[in-house]
Design a protein around this motif. Structure first.
Motif, PDB file in Angstrom:
ATOM      1  N   PRO A  73      -8.013 -16.324  10.406  1.00 46.79           N
ATOM      2  CA  PRO A  73      -8.811 -17.549  10.237  1.00 46.79           C
ATOM      3  C   PRO A  73      -7.961 -18.636   9.566  1.00 46.79           C
ATOM      4  O   PRO A  73      -7.100 -18.350   8.730  1.00 46.79           O
ATOM      5  CB  PRO A  73      -9.956 -17.099   9.326  1.00 46.79           C
ATOM      6  N   ASP A  74      -8.215 -19.852   9.937  1.00 42.83           N
ATOM      7  CA  ASP A  74      -7.426 -20.978   9.411  1.00 42.83           C
ATOM      8  C   ASP A  74      -7.592 -21.172   7.908  1.00 42.83           C
ATOM      9  O   ASP A  74      -6.706 -21.714   7.250  1.00 42.83           O
ATOM     10  CB  ASP A  74      -7.805 -22.280  10.132  1.00 42.83           C
ATOM     11  N   ASP A  75      -8.717 -20.717   7.366  1.00 43.30           N
ATOM     12  CA  ASP A  75      -8.999 -20.999   5.958  1.00 43.30           C
ATOM     13  C   ASP A  75      -8.466 -19.942   4.988  1.00 43.30           C
ATOM     14  O   ASP A  75      -8.771 -19.989   3.800  1.00 43.30           O
ATOM     15  CB  ASP A  75     -10.512 -21.176   5.753  1.00 43.30           C
ATOM     16  N   ILE A  76      -7.655 -18.980   5.461  1.00 41.52           N
ATOM     17  CA  ILE A  76      -7.072 -17.990   4.541  1.00 41.52           C
ATOM     18  C   ILE A  76      -5.559 -17.963   4.711  1.00 41.52           C
ATOM     19  O   ILE A  76      -5.032 -18.307   5.767  1.00 41.52           O
ATOM     20  CB  ILE A  76      -7.677 -16.572   4.732  1.00 41.52           C
ATOM     21  N   ASP A  77      -4.885 -17.542   3.631  1.00 41.30           N
ATOM     22  CA  ASP A  77      -3.427 -17.461   3.697  1.00 41.30           C
ATOM     23  C   ASP A  77      -3.012 -16.085   4.253  1.00 41.30           C
ATOM     24  O   ASP A  77      -3.837 -15.215   4.484  1.00 41.30           O
ATOM     25  CB  ASP A  77      -2.796 -17.750   2.333  1.00 41.30           C
ATOM     26  N   CYS A  78      -1.721 -15.924   4.414  1.00 47.14           N
ATOM     27  CA  CYS A  78      -1.170 -14.702   5.018  1.00 47.14           C
ATOM     28  C   CYS A  78      -1.504 -13.463   4.183  1.00 47.14           C
ATOM     29  O   CYS A  78      -1.833 -12.411   4.720  1.00 47.14           O
ATOM     30  CB  CYS A  78       0.343 -14.852   5.190  1.00 47.14           C
ATOM     31  N   LYS A  79      -1.419 -13.593   2.864  1.00 44.98           N
ATOM     32  CA  LYS A  79      -1.713 -12.473   1.971  1.00 44.98           C
ATOM     33  C   LYS A  79      -3.160 -12.011   2.133  1.00 44.98           C
ATOM     34  O   LYS A  79      -3.428 -10.822   2.277  1.00 44.98           O
ATOM     35  CB  LYS A  79      -1.446 -12.886   0.522  1.00 44.98           C
ATOM     36  N   ASP A  80      -4.080 -12.943   2.165  1.00 49.33           N
ATOM     37  CA  ASP A  80      -5.490 -12.590   2.340  1.00 49.33           C
ATOM     38  C   ASP A  80      -5.750 -12.056   3.754  1.00 49.33           C
ATOM     39  O   ASP A  80      -6.588 -11.176   3.959  1.00 49.33           O
ATOM     40  CB  ASP A  80      -6.388 -13.778   2.040  1.00 49.33           C
ATOM     41  N   ASN A  81      -5.011 -12.592   4.721  1.00 47.13           N
ATOM     42  CA  ASN A  81      -5.152 -12.085   6.095  1.00 47.13           C
ATOM     43  C   ASN A  81      -4.689 -10.627   6.173  1.00 47.13           C
ATOM     44  O   ASN A  81      -5.315  -9.807   6.834  1.00 47.13           O
ATOM     45  CB  ASN A  81      -4.381 -12.951   7.086  1.00 47.13           C
ATOM     46  N   ALA A  82      -3.607 -10.318   5.469  1.00 47.39           N
ATOM     47  CA  ALA A  82      -3.119  -8.935   5.451  1.00 47.39           C
ATOM     48  C   ALA A  82      -4.173  -8.009   4.861  1.00 47.39           C
ATOM     49  O   ALA A  82      -4.432  -6.927   5.390  1.00 47.39           O
ATOM     50  CB  ALA A  82      -1.818  -8.850   4.665  1.00 47.39           C
ATOM     51  N   LYS A  83      -4.793  -8.455   3.785  1.00 48.31           N
ATOM     52  CA  LYS A  83      -5.871  -7.652   3.179  1.00 48.31           C
ATOM     53  C   LYS A  83      -7.023  -7.468   4.161  1.00 48.31           C
ATOM     54  O   LYS A  83      -7.597  -6.393   4.266  1.00 48.31           O
ATOM     55  CB  LYS A  83      -6.369  -8.315   1.892  1.00 48.31           C
ATOM     56  N   ARG A  84      -7.364  -8.547   4.885  1.00 48.12           N
ATOM     57  CA  ARG A  84      -8.450  -8.492   5.864  1.00 48.12           C
ATOM     58  C   ARG A  84      -8.130  -7.483   6.974  1.00 48.12           C
ATOM     59  O   ARG A  84      -8.956  -6.641   7.320  1.00 48.12           O
ATOM     60  CB  ARG A  84      -8.663  -9.884   6.476  1.00 48.12           C
ATOM     61  N   VAL A  85      -6.902  -7.529   7.481  1.00 46.32           N
ATOM     62  CA  VAL A  85      -6.496  -6.629   8.570  1.00 46.32           C
ATOM     63  C   VAL A  85      -6.467  -5.183   8.076  1.00 46.32           C
ATOM     64  O   VAL A  85      -6.974  -4.284   8.746  1.00 46.32           O
ATOM     65  CB  VAL A  85      -5.131  -7.054   9.158  1.00 46.32           C
ATOM     66  N   ILE A  86      -5.911  -4.964   6.895  1.00 47.35           N
ATOM     67  CA  ILE A  86      -5.842  -3.610   6.338  1.00 47.35           C
ATOM     68  C   ILE A  86      -7.243  -3.057   6.104  1.00 47.35           C
ATOM     69  O   ILE A  86      -7.534  -1.898   6.417  1.00 47.35           O
ATOM     70  CB  ILE A  86      -4.999  -3.585   5.048  1.00 47.35           C
ATOM     71  N   SER A  87      -8.119  -3.892   5.589  1.00 46.47           N
ATOM     72  CA  SER A  87      -9.498  -3.465   5.364  1.00 46.47           C
ATOM     73  C   SER A  87     -10.168  -3.092   6.689  1.00 46.47           C
ATOM     74  O   SER A  87     -10.840  -2.069   6.791  1.00 46.47           O
ATOM     75  CB  SER A  87     -10.273  -4.579   4.676  1.00 46.47           C
ATOM     76  N   LYS A  88      -9.965  -3.916   7.698  1.00 50.11           N
ATOM     77  CA  LYS A  88     -10.560  -3.648   9.009  1.00 50.11           C
ATOM     78  C   LYS A  88      -9.961  -2.369   9.614  1.00 50.11           C
ATOM     79  O   LYS A  88     -10.682  -1.584  10.238  1.00 50.11           O
ATOM     80  CB  LYS A  88     -10.342  -4.838   9.945  1.00 50.11           C
ATOM     81  N   MET A  89      -8.660  -2.159   9.411  1.00 49.11           N
ATOM     82  CA  MET A  89      -8.010  -0.943   9.907  1.00 49.11           C
ATOM     83  C   MET A  89      -8.622   0.283   9.252  1.00 49.11           C
ATOM     84  O   MET A  89      -8.880   1.288   9.907  1.00 49.11           O
ATOM     85  CB  MET A  89      -6.497  -0.970   9.637  1.00 49.11           C
ATOM     86  N   SER A  90      -8.863   0.190   7.956  1.00 49.60           N
ATOM     87  CA  SER A  90      -9.436   1.315   7.224  1.00 49.60           C
ATOM     88  C   SER A  90     -10.844   1.628   7.717  1.00 49.60           C
ATOM     89  O   SER A  90     -11.212   2.788   7.868  1.00 49.60           O
ATOM     90  CB  SER A  90      -9.459   1.026   5.729  1.00 49.60           C
ATOM     91  N   LEU A  91     -11.617   0.583   7.949  1.00 46.27           N
ATOM     92  CA  LEU A  91     -12.984   0.764   8.420  1.00 46.27           C
ATOM     93  C   LEU A  91     -13.020   1.301   9.844  1.00 46.27           C
ATOM     94  O   LEU A  91     -13.839   2.135  10.184  1.00 46.27           O
ATOM     95  CB  LEU A  91     -13.757  -0.562   8.361  1.00 46.27           C
ATOM     96  N   ASN A  92     -12.110   0.811  10.673  1.00 49.49           N
ATOM     97  CA  ASN A  92     -12.101   1.183  12.093  1.00 49.49           C
ATOM     98  C   ASN A  92     -11.105   2.284  12.421  1.00 49.49           C
ATOM     99  O   ASN A  92     -10.864   2.570  13.582  1.00 49.49           O
ATOM    100  CB  ASN A  92     -11.816  -0.043  12.960  1.00 49.49           C
ATOM    101  N   LYS A  93     -10.454   2.826  11.408  1.00 46.84           N
ATOM    102  CA  LYS A  93      -9.448   3.883  11.591  1.00 46.84           C
ATOM    103  C   LYS A  93      -8.415   3.489  12.643  1.00 46.84           C
ATOM    104  O   LYS A  93      -8.224   4.153  13.642  1.00 46.84           O
ATOM    105  CB  LYS A  93     -10.116   5.189  11.968  1.00 46.84           C
ATOM    106  N   GLY A  94      -7.755   2.379  12.428  1.00 40.97           N
ATOM    107  CA  GLY A  94      -6.671   1.961  13.294  1.00 40.97           C
ATOM    108  C   GLY A  94      -7.052   0.908  14.314  1.00 40.97           C
ATOM    109  O   GLY A  94      -6.349   0.709  15.277  1.00 40.97           O
ATOM    110  N   LEU A  95      -8.165   0.251  14.139  1.00 47.93           N
ATOM    111  CA  LEU A  95      -8.582  -0.819  15.035  1.00 47.93           C
ATOM    112  C   LEU A  95      -8.774  -0.333  16.454  1.00 47.93           C
ATOM    113  O   LEU A  95      -8.253  -0.885  17.409  1.00 47.93           O
ATOM    114  CB  LEU A  95      -7.589  -1.995  15.000  1.00 47.93           C
ATOM    115  N   LYS A  96      -9.498   0.731  16.617  1.00 47.72           N
ATOM    116  CA  LYS A  96      -9.746   1.272  17.960  1.00 47.72           C
ATOM    117  C   LYS A  96     -10.587   0.291  18.758  1.00 47.72           C
ATOM    118  O   LYS A  96     -11.499  -0.318  18.249  1.00 47.72           O
ATOM    119  CB  LYS A  96     -10.475   2.613  17.866  1.00 47.72           C
ATOM    120  N   SER A  97     -10.246   0.178  20.040  1.00 46.76           N
ATOM    121  CA  SER A  97     -11.017  -0.735  20.880  1.00 46.76           C
ATOM    122  C   SER A  97     -11.901   0.027  21.831  1.00 46.76           C
ATOM    123  O   SER A  97     -11.845   1.177  22.006  1.00 46.76           O
ATOM    124  CB  SER A  97     -10.104  -1.663  21.658  1.00 46.76           C
TER     125      SER A  97
END
Length: 139
Positions: A115-139
């Motif tokens: 998202p445009d309103d967050i920096d790279c560090k917060d984006n990394a946290k967002r992606v890692i959190s989503k990976m943890s919830l989705n166990k690897g971002l399964k599609s």
């Protein structure tokens, strides 16, 4: 034939040919009185089998058990079983690579969807959190 000629015919370095002899893969060698190695024409076939076997993923130890002492005594069932097993191993690796590629593609997509309103560090946290919830971002 001498080792230099065998090297030219097979494209293998003389040191590699000597190594295969030392570890017992190439048994078709004779020593003349002056210590020179001489090889029968079958040595070229064995060396090509070794080189192609390695390209197909066989280890030297696996090849040692498969190659006959001479070309007249193949163990058909052992050879066929080993080839089938190697094929199954390769197919397993292919499945694993497809899964790894899918996961990496999903991670890249998530990172690029920052998202445009967050920096790279917060984006990394967002992606890692989503990976943890989705166990690897399964599609």
């Amino acid at each position: 034939m001498k080792i230099g000629e065998l090297s030219k015919k097979t494209g293998l370095a003389t040191s590699k040919i000597r190594f295969y002899e030392e570890i017992g893969l190439l048994r078709l060698v004779n020593r003349s009185a002056n210590g020179y190695r001489t090889y029968p024409p079958e040595a070229e076939v064995i060396l090509n089998l070794i080189a192609n076997g390695q390209k197909a993923g066989f280890s030297l130890d696996e090849l040692r058990t498969l190659l006959p002492a001479d070309l007249e005594h193949w163990q058909h069932d052992n050879l066929l079983n080993a080839l089938h097993q190697k094929l199954a191993d390769i197919e397993g690796l292919e499945r694993k690579l497809v899964e790894n590629k899918r996961q990496l593609t999903n991670i890249i997509a998530e990172i690029e969807a920052k998202p445009d309103d967050i920096d790279c560090k917060d984006n990394a946290k967002r992606v890692i959190s989503k990976m943890s919830l989705n166990k690897g971002l399964k599609s």
